[in-house]
Design a protein around this motif. Structure first.
Motif, PDB file in Angstrom:
ATOM      1  N   ARG A   1       0.835  -1.202   0.000  1.00  0.00           N
ATOM      2  CA  ARG A   1       0.000   0.000   0.000  1.00  0.00           C
ATOM      3  C   ARG A   1       0.874   1.258   0.000  1.00  0.00           C
ATOM      4  NH1 ARG A   1      -4.883   0.390  -1.886  1.00  0.00           N
ATOM      5  NH2 ARG A   1      -5.599  -1.368  -0.613  1.00  0.00           N
ATOM      6  N   SER A   2       1.984   1.219   0.705  1.00  0.00           N
ATOM      7  CA  SER A   2       2.899   2.358   0.699  1.00  0.00           C
ATOM      8  C   SER A   2       3.447   2.591  -0.702  1.00  0.00           C
ATOM      9  CB  SER A   2       4.056   2.117   1.674  1.00  0.00           C
ATOM     10  OG  SER A   2       3.594   2.008   3.000  1.00  0.00           O
ATOM     11  N   HIS A   3       3.809   1.507  -1.380  1.00  0.00           N
ATOM     12  CA  HIS A   3       4.299   1.610  -2.755  1.00  0.00           C
ATOM     13  C   HIS A   3       3.259   2.269  -3.650  1.00  0.00           C
ATOM     14  CE1 HIS A   3       5.938   0.452  -6.664  1.00  0.00           C
ATOM     15  NE2 HIS A   3       4.788  -0.126  -6.935  1.00  0.00           N
ATOM     16  N   GLU A   4       2.026   1.818  -3.526  1.00  0.00           N
ATOM     17  CA  GLU A   4       0.961   2.388  -4.348  1.00  0.00           C
ATOM     18  C   GLU A   4       0.777   3.878  -4.059  1.00  0.00           C
ATOM     19  OE1 GLU A   4      -3.843   1.963  -4.992  1.00  0.00           O
ATOM     20  OE2 GLU A   4      -2.906   2.182  -3.023  1.00  0.00           O
ATOM     21  N   ARG A   5       0.742   4.232  -2.800  1.00  0.00           N
ATOM     22  CA  ARG A   5       0.418   5.616  -2.443  1.00  0.00           C
ATOM     23  C   ARG A   5       1.574   6.573  -2.702  1.00  0.00           C
ATOM     24  NH1 ARG A   5      -4.249   5.565   2.244  1.00  0.00           N
ATOM     25  NH2 ARG A   5      -5.786   4.678   0.817  1.00  0.00           N
ATOM     26  N   LEU A   6       2.799   6.119  -2.538  1.00  0.00           N
ATOM     27  CA  LEU A   6       3.921   6.971  -2.926  1.00  0.00           C
ATOM     28  C   LEU A   6       3.913   7.194  -4.433  1.00  0.00           C
ATOM     29  CD1 LEU A   6       6.873   5.736  -0.682  1.00  0.00           C
ATOM     30  CD2 LEU A   6       5.313   7.649  -0.310  1.00  0.00           C
ATOM     31  N   GLY A   7       3.513   6.159  -5.182  1.00  0.00           N
ATOM     32  CA  GLY A   7       3.395   6.313  -6.622  1.00  0.00           C
ATOM     33  C   GLY A   7       2.339   7.336  -6.997  1.00  0.00           C
ATOM     34  N   LEU A   8       1.217   7.305  -6.299  1.00  0.00           N
ATOM     35  CA  LEU A   8       0.157   8.272  -6.565  1.00  0.00           C
ATOM     36  C   LEU A   8       0.610   9.692  -6.212  1.00  0.00           C
ATOM     37  CD1 LEU A   8      -2.870   6.199  -5.255  1.00  0.00           C
ATOM     38  CD2 LEU A   8      -2.413   6.826  -7.640  1.00  0.00           C
ATOM     39  N   LEU A   9       1.338   9.822  -5.116  1.00  0.00           N
ATOM     40  CA  LEU A   9       1.866  11.135  -4.755  1.00  0.00           C
ATOM     41  C   LEU A   9       2.849  11.634  -5.807  1.00  0.00           C
ATOM     42  CD1 LEU A   9       2.353  10.625  -0.919  1.00  0.00           C
ATOM     43  CD2 LEU A   9       0.747  12.215  -1.997  1.00  0.00           C
ATOM     44  N   SER A  10       3.672  10.721  -6.326  1.00  0.00           N
ATOM     45  CA  SER A  10       4.626  11.141  -7.354  1.00  0.00           C
ATOM     46  C   SER A  10       3.923  11.596  -8.627  1.00  0.00           C
ATOM     47  CB  SER A  10       5.603  10.000  -7.660  1.00  0.00           C
ATOM     48  OG  SER A  10       5.005   8.987  -8.454  1.00  0.00           O
TER      49      SER A  10
ATOM     50  N   GLY B   1      11.271   8.311  -6.370  1.00  0.00           N
ATOM     51  CA  GLY B   1      12.511   7.617  -6.045  1.00  0.00           C
ATOM     52  C   GLY B   1      12.359   6.581  -4.949  1.00  0.00           C
ATOM     53  N   LEU B   2      11.342   6.739  -4.094  1.00  0.00           N
ATOM     54  CA  LEU B   2      11.125   5.781  -3.006  1.00  0.00           C
ATOM     55  C   LEU B   2      10.265   4.586  -3.416  1.00  0.00           C
ATOM     56  CD1 LEU B   2      10.487   8.099   0.081  1.00  0.00           C
ATOM     57  CD2 LEU B   2      12.633   7.070  -0.681  1.00  0.00           C
ATOM     58  N   MET B   3       9.592   4.698  -4.549  1.00  0.00           N
ATOM     59  CA  MET B   3       8.639   3.654  -4.950  1.00  0.00           C
ATOM     60  C   MET B   3       9.273   2.281  -5.094  1.00  0.00           C
ATOM     61  SD  MET B   3       6.215   5.345  -7.846  1.00  0.00           S
ATOM     62  CE  MET B   3       5.657   3.700  -8.319  1.00  0.00           C
ATOM     63  N   ALA B   4      10.428   2.232  -5.749  1.00  0.00           N
ATOM     64  CA  ALA B   4      11.068   0.943  -6.014  1.00  0.00           C
ATOM     65  C   ALA B   4      11.429   0.222  -4.727  1.00  0.00           C
ATOM     66  CB  ALA B   4      12.305   1.141  -6.886  1.00  0.00           C
ATOM     67  N   SER B   5      11.857   0.990  -3.727  1.00  0.00           N
ATOM     68  CA  SER B   5      12.208   0.377  -2.444  1.00  0.00           C
ATOM     69  C   SER B   5      10.999  -0.282  -1.804  1.00  0.00           C
ATOM     70  CB  SER B   5      12.774   1.435  -1.488  1.00  0.00           C
ATOM     71  OG  SER B   5      13.972   1.969  -1.996  1.00  0.00           O
ATOM     72  N   GLU B   6       9.845   0.398  -1.835  1.00  0.00           N
ATOM     73  CA  GLU B   6       8.647  -0.173  -1.235  1.00  0.00           C
ATOM     74  C   GLU B   6       8.225  -1.444  -1.958  1.00  0.00           C
ATOM     75  OE1 GLU B   6       7.727   1.029   1.532  1.00  0.00           O
ATOM     76  OE2 GLU B   6       8.861   2.892   1.454  1.00  0.00           O
ATOM     77  N   ALA B   7       8.341  -1.451  -3.282  1.00  0.00           N
ATOM     78  CA  ALA B   7       8.005  -2.654  -4.047  1.00  0.00           C
ATOM     79  C   ALA B   7       8.946  -3.796  -3.676  1.00  0.00           C
ATOM     80  CB  ALA B   7       8.083  -2.361  -5.541  1.00  0.00           C
ATOM     81  N   ARG B   8      10.216  -3.502  -3.548  1.00  0.00           N
ATOM     82  CA  ARG B   8      11.180  -4.535  -3.166  1.00  0.00           C
ATOM     83  C   ARG B   8      10.879  -5.061  -1.764  1.00  0.00           C
ATOM     84  NH1 ARG B   8      15.058  -1.712  -3.998  1.00  0.00           N
ATOM     85  NH2 ARG B   8      15.741  -1.072  -1.929  1.00  0.00           N
ATOM     86  N   HIS B   9      10.473  -4.162  -0.873  1.00  0.00           N
ATOM     87  CA  HIS B   9      10.195  -4.581   0.499  1.00  0.00           C
ATOM     88  C   HIS B   9       9.007  -5.543   0.559  1.00  0.00           C
ATOM     89  CE1 HIS B   9      12.298  -0.757   2.255  1.00  0.00           C
ATOM     90  NE2 HIS B   9      13.108  -1.574   1.628  1.00  0.00           N
TER      91      HIS B   9
END
Length: 202
Positions: A128-137, A151-159
């Protein structure tokens, strides 16, 4: 206010329902609060990884992989705090939305089911963090801040991928898949009503 946010949002693996356009509007209208909450989220995410390491110290792969996550979450914590400083936002506590507590209420208490649920809940939060950071971007009107979120999206997806890998390392994949379906439905249901205060997970 008429929404300019598209109603068709990208589907993120493991999430049952996408974030509503109402959340995007709420977040963009309260970017300083979202940044402050983001700082707390990164700190909590590091704590979750550390707590799992302390709870399951004999699980070598878990300890190794979550050490890396904890380190990266703390790096993100520092980066978000730099943004707070640049914008003159004082660090302070925020009332938490019901999201995390409600998800954890569904974690089973007996082992080994508890371990599985903790890994899957952690993975869902990261997804969910990955999705929402993507929406913010995508929707942030400030280009530099939008680039930061991207820039933070990829990290959340990896996590969230790591939490899935760990779950399937210690449990049969069919068991993991069935339980993930149950918890993912709960996760989406929690977010079906927009929390009145802007948060990353509201």
């Amino acid at each position: 206010m008429t929404s300019s946010v598209p109603t068709s949002l990208p589907k993120i693996k493991y999430l049952k329902r996408p974030t509503s356009p109402a959340w995007i509007e709420q977040a963009i209208a309260n970017l300083d609060t979202i940044l402050l909450d983001h700082s707390h989220c990164e700190r909590k995410a590091a704590g979750v990884a550390l707590n799992l390491m302390f709870r399951y110290p004999s699980s070598a792969k878990l300890v190794r992989m979550l050490t890396a996550i904890a380190q990266e979450e703390l790096e993100h914590f520092e980066l978000v705090n730099q943004w707070l400083e640049r914008r003159g936002i004082a660090m302070r506590s925020l009332p938490a939305p019901p999201y995390g507590a409600e998800l954890n209420r569904h974690v089973r208490r007996d082992e080994p089911e508890r371990m599985l649920d903790l890994l899957l809940v952690s993975g869902l939060i990261e997804a969910r963090s990955h999705e929402r950071l993507g929406l913010l971007s995508q929707h942030c009107p400030e280009p530099e801040l939008a680039k930061f979120y991207h820039g933070l999206m990829a990290s959340e997806a990896r996590h969230y991928g790591i939490y899935w890998v760990l779950a399937t390392t210690y449990f049969d994949v069919d068991i993991v898949t069935r339980r993930l379906e149950e918890l993912a439905t709960i996760e989406s249901d929690i977010l079906s009503t927009l929390h009145p205060e802007p948060r990353i997970h509201s």
